[in-house]
Write an enzyme that holds these catalytic residues in place. Structure first.
Site, PDB file in Angstrom:
ATOM      1  CD  GLU A  67      -1.612  -2.457   1.494  1.00  0.00           C
ATOM      2  OE1 GLU A  67      -2.267  -3.415   1.022  1.00  0.00           O
ATOM      3  OE2 GLU A  67      -0.628  -2.625   2.239  1.00  0.00           O
ATOM      4  CB  VAL A  90       8.848  -7.010   1.580  1.00  0.00           C
ATOM      5  CG1 VAL A  90       8.185  -8.292   1.084  1.00  0.00           C
ATOM      6  CG2 VAL A  90       7.952  -5.802   1.343  1.00  0.00           C
ATOM      7  CB  ILE A  91      10.964 -10.589   5.919  1.00  0.00           C
ATOM      8  CG1 ILE A  91      11.359  -9.343   6.742  1.00  0.00           C
ATOM      9  CG2 ILE A  91      11.911 -11.760   6.213  1.00  0.00           C
ATOM     10  CD1 ILE A  91      11.237  -9.513   8.238  1.00  0.00           C
ATOM     11  CD  GLU A  94       8.375 -21.946   4.331  1.00  0.00           C
ATOM     12  OE1 GLU A  94       7.402 -22.589   3.885  1.00  0.00           O
ATOM     13  OE2 GLU A  94       8.868 -22.152   5.436  1.00  0.00           O
ATOM     14  CB  THR A  95       5.227 -18.333  -1.476  1.00  0.00           C
ATOM     15  OG1 THR A  95       4.944 -17.035  -0.947  1.00  0.00           O
ATOM     16  CG2 THR A  95       4.719 -19.413  -0.530  1.00  0.00           C
ATOM     17  CG  HIS A  97       3.224 -12.792  -1.074  1.00  0.00           C
ATOM     18  ND1 HIS A  97       2.036 -12.390  -1.638  1.00  0.00           N
ATOM     19  CD2 HIS A  97       3.441 -11.976  -0.023  1.00  0.00           C
ATOM     20  CE1 HIS A  97       1.552 -11.370  -0.947  1.00  0.00           C
ATOM     21  NE2 HIS A  97       2.391 -11.097   0.033  1.00  0.00           N
ATOM     22  CG  PHE A 122      12.407   1.726  -2.843  1.00  0.00           C
ATOM     23  CD1 PHE A 122      11.187   1.161  -3.169  1.00  0.00           C
ATOM     24  CD2 PHE A 122      13.436   0.889  -2.430  1.00  0.00           C
ATOM     25  CE1 PHE A 122      10.986  -0.210  -3.077  1.00  0.00           C
ATOM     26  CE2 PHE A 122      13.247  -0.481  -2.331  1.00  0.00           C
ATOM     27  CZ  PHE A 122      12.020  -1.030  -2.654  1.00  0.00           C
ATOM     28  NE  ARG A 136      20.958  -5.283   4.581  1.00  0.00           N
ATOM     29  CZ  ARG A 136      21.649  -6.308   5.100  1.00  0.00           C
ATOM     30  NH1 ARG A 136      21.298  -6.816   6.276  1.00  0.00           N
ATOM     31  NH2 ARG A 136      22.674  -6.832   4.452  1.00  0.00           N
TER      32      ARG A 136
END
Length: 158
Positions: A67, A90-91, A94-95, A97, A122, A136
Site C-alpha cells: 500500500e 518485506v521479508i 517460502e513463496t 509472494h 524508496f 539495516r
C-alpha cells in the site's frame, strides 16, 4: 554497493540543501512494525537534524508495503508536500509472494515520483530474514530510514 559493505547511515554531506521551509510526507508500513518504526525514527531524526521543522513533517501509516505507493500518491498530490519518503520491510518467505510484492512496490513508488515530478524515496528493506532487517534498521549496517531521509534532502537540492 551491497549493504554488507556499507553503513546505511554514513553519507556524504555534499549537496545537502536548506530544508527549513520544506515539507515532507513519510508513509510507513504497519507490517513488520518493529522494523518500520525504527526506520521512521531514523528518518525523522535525520530530517530534524538537517533543519526540517517538526510541524512540516507529515506521517501517514498504511497496512503493508504493498500500500506504500498509493499512500505516497495521496501525499505527493498535495502541492505543499515537497518530498515523500516510503518506509517498509518485506521479508523473504517460502513463496514467490515476496517477489511480486517487492516488484509492485518498487514500480509503484517510482511511478508516483515521475507522475508528480517530486522526490518519492524508496526506503523499503527487502531482506532474506528478520536478522538482516534488524541489521539495516539500526543494527550493524546502520539505518535505511536515515539513508532515505538523506536521499530526499539531496533530491530537493537537485
Amino acid at each position: 554497493m551491497a549493504t554488507s559493505l556499507k553503513n546505511l547511515s554514513q553519507h556524504s554531506n555534499a549537496n545537502i540543501s536548506d530544508i527549513k521551509a520544506r515539507k515532507f510526507g513519510i508513509v510507513v508500513s504497519e507490517w513488520n512494525d518493529e522494523i518500520t518504526e525504527s526506520l521512521y525514527g531514523a528518518a525523522l531524526e535525520t530530517l530534524l537534524r538537517h533543519g526540517a521543522k517538526e510541524n512540516n513533517i507529515y506521517r501517514k501509516n498504511v497496512p503493508g508495503s504493498f500500500e506504500l505507493p498509493l499512500g505516497a500518491q495521496w501525499l505527493a498530490k498535495l502541492e505543499e508536500i515537497d518530498a515523500v519518503i516510503c518506509l517498509g520491510c518485506v521479508i523473504q518467505g517460502e513463496t514467490r509472494h515476496f517477489d511480486f510484492i517487492c516488484s509492485a512496490v518498487a514500480h509503484g513508488i517510482t511511478e508516483v515520483g515521475l507522475k508528480y515530478d517530486k522526490p518519492v524515496i524508496f526506503g523499503v528493506l527487502t531482506p532474506e530474514n528478520q536478522q538482516q532487517a534488524l541489521d539495516r534498521a539500526g543494527g550493524k549496517h546502520g539505518n535505511k530510514g536515515d539513508e532515505a531521509a538523506i536521499s530526499a534532502i539531496k533530491m530537493l537540492g537537485f
